[in-house]
Each structure stands twice: as structure tokens, then as C-alpha cells.
Design a protein around this motif. Structure first.
Motif: not given
Ligand code: G3P
Length: 218
Positions: A111-112, A138, A142-143, A145-147, A149-150, A153
Motif C-alpha cells: 500500500s502507499a 488489484q 496503480e500502486l 504510480d501512487e508511490i 507520485t507521493i 512530492n
């Protein structure tokens, strides 16, 4: 993008390292078991073949045990990366080892939120398992991509996203589009990256035409 190979089979690693495309190796307790060899011997041999990071996973699940095992593993060679499970004890060990300048790989990330914890613990690498997420319906990518991106930041998040549980070339190209830092590939998937039927067909045609000229180059 860095390529690691996900195996404890030293013959495979030697063969793949000859390509000059291999940046590191990852292992886990299942891969060590599959090799049928002692972990300390296998990791030492891999570290002689490959200069880049070589992940060796602890087998203890408590903090003190992990730290004891990490001391043994990190003494094998300068490029050993201590692989730790994404648990409270694993992240505590990660924080401590990272502070001591030891490379770490936090594994079993699904998970992110877990990936944020790994970054805060100072992990060198975090290993999200894309194939195992796909297996339960799942979208593993997508996971990733999320990580990515985070992590982008926050300047103080230096952890590299190491895409693990890779099953096919599509995982590799999708991870590259997202900008993941590393993929760890089973040897068969690494070999699949080379393959295209039009390459084989084109080469056969070139060779046939060349043979007809009767020429040699060297
Ligand atoms: O090394 C961790 C990961 O790559 C395992 O992959 O195929 O057992 O899900 P897999």
C-alpha cells in the motif's frame, strides 16, 4: 532505470551479468530455499559477481533478532543490502540501519501508506509487489504510480521504488513509464525483454541475403 535480477541462482546471475545490463540482485527466503544452499555462501558468491546492491533478507521477525542477523549479513560484503519486512519491527530496524549507513530494502509493501512509512524509516529501497496484487484482482501498477507520485512530492524522501513480483515485460514498460527507479526481474522475464518475432525474422532474412554475397567482414 536500474535492472536487478530476482534470484539466488548464481549460475543464472553470472550468465545475466555478462550482458553488462545488471545493476543488482534481490533474494528472499523462498529464493534461498529454492537454491538449496546456505544463505551466507550464496550471498557472498553473488556479491563477488555483482558490484551493485545485493538484497539479503533477514529471517527474524523481532527487532533484536533482525539487528543480530543484519550484523551478520552486512559483514559479508560492502554491497549487501539488508532486506526487512514492512512491519513495525522491520521499520524500526530499517531506521537504525539506515542511520548507520547500511543499505536497506523494505519488502512486502502492498500500500502507499506502507511506502510512506518505509521512506520515513530511511529505506534505500521499498519493494511493492505488483504481481501479487494483480493476482488478487488489484492493479499493482496503480500502486507504483501512487508511490512515485507521493515520493516526488517530498524532497526529503530519498527511497527508491523497486518494483518487485514482476511477472512479464508489460510490468517493466509500465514501471518505466511511471518512472520507477528499479525493477527486479526473474531471469525468464529479463530474457523475455529481448524477444520479438520480427527481430528473429528480420535477422534471418539479413543473414540469408548476406550469405548470398559471399562476403566476410572479419
Ligand atoms: O523478491 C520479492 C518478489 O520479487 C517476489 O516475487 O513472484 O514471489 O511474487 P513473487
Amino acid at each position: 532505470m536500474k535492472f536487478f535480477v530476482d534470484t539466488a541462482d548464481t549460475a543464472e546471475i553470472k550468465a545475466l551479468a555478462a550482458s553488462g545490463l545488471l545493476d543488482g540482485v534481490t533474494t528472499n527466503p523462498s529464493l534461498i530455499a529454492k537454491s538449496g544452499r546456505k544463505i551466507l555462501d550464496v550471498i557472498a558468491e553473488i556479491c563477488e559477481i555483482v558490484d551493485g546492491p545485493v538484497s539479503a533478507e533477514v529471517a527474524a521477525t523481532d527487532y533484536d533478532g533482525m539487528m543480530r542477523e543484519a550484523a551478520v549479513l552486512r559483514a559479508i560484503a560492502h554491497n549487501v543490502t539488508v532486506k526487512l519486512p514492512l512491519t513495525p519491527d522491520g521499520l524500526r530496524a530499517c531506521r537504525m540501519l539506515s542511520g548507520e549507513g547500511v543499505m536497506t530494502n523494505v519488502t512486502l509493501c502492498f500500500s502507499a501508506a506502507q511506502a510512506i512509512l518505509a521512506a520515513k524509516a530511511g529505506a534505500t529501497f521499498v519493494s511493492p509487489f505488483v504481481g501479487r496484487l494483480d493476482d488478487i484482482g488489484q492493479d499493482g501498477m496503480e500502486l507504483i504510480d501512487e508511490i512515485v507520485t507521493i515520493y516526488d512530492n517530498y524532497e526529503d524522501f530519498d527511497t527508491q521504488v523497486l518494483v518487485a513480483s514482476v511477472r512479464n515485460p508489460i510490468h517493466v514498460t509500465a514501471a518505466a513509464k511511471i518512472g520507477a527507479h528499479v525493477v527486479t526481474l526473474p531471469p525468464n522475464v529479463l530474457r523475455m525483454l529481448y524477444a520479438h518475432p520480427l527481430t528473429d525474422k528480420g535477422l534471418a532474412a539479413f543473414m540469408a541475403d548476406w550469405a548470398a554475397t559471399g562476403q566476410t567482414i572479419a
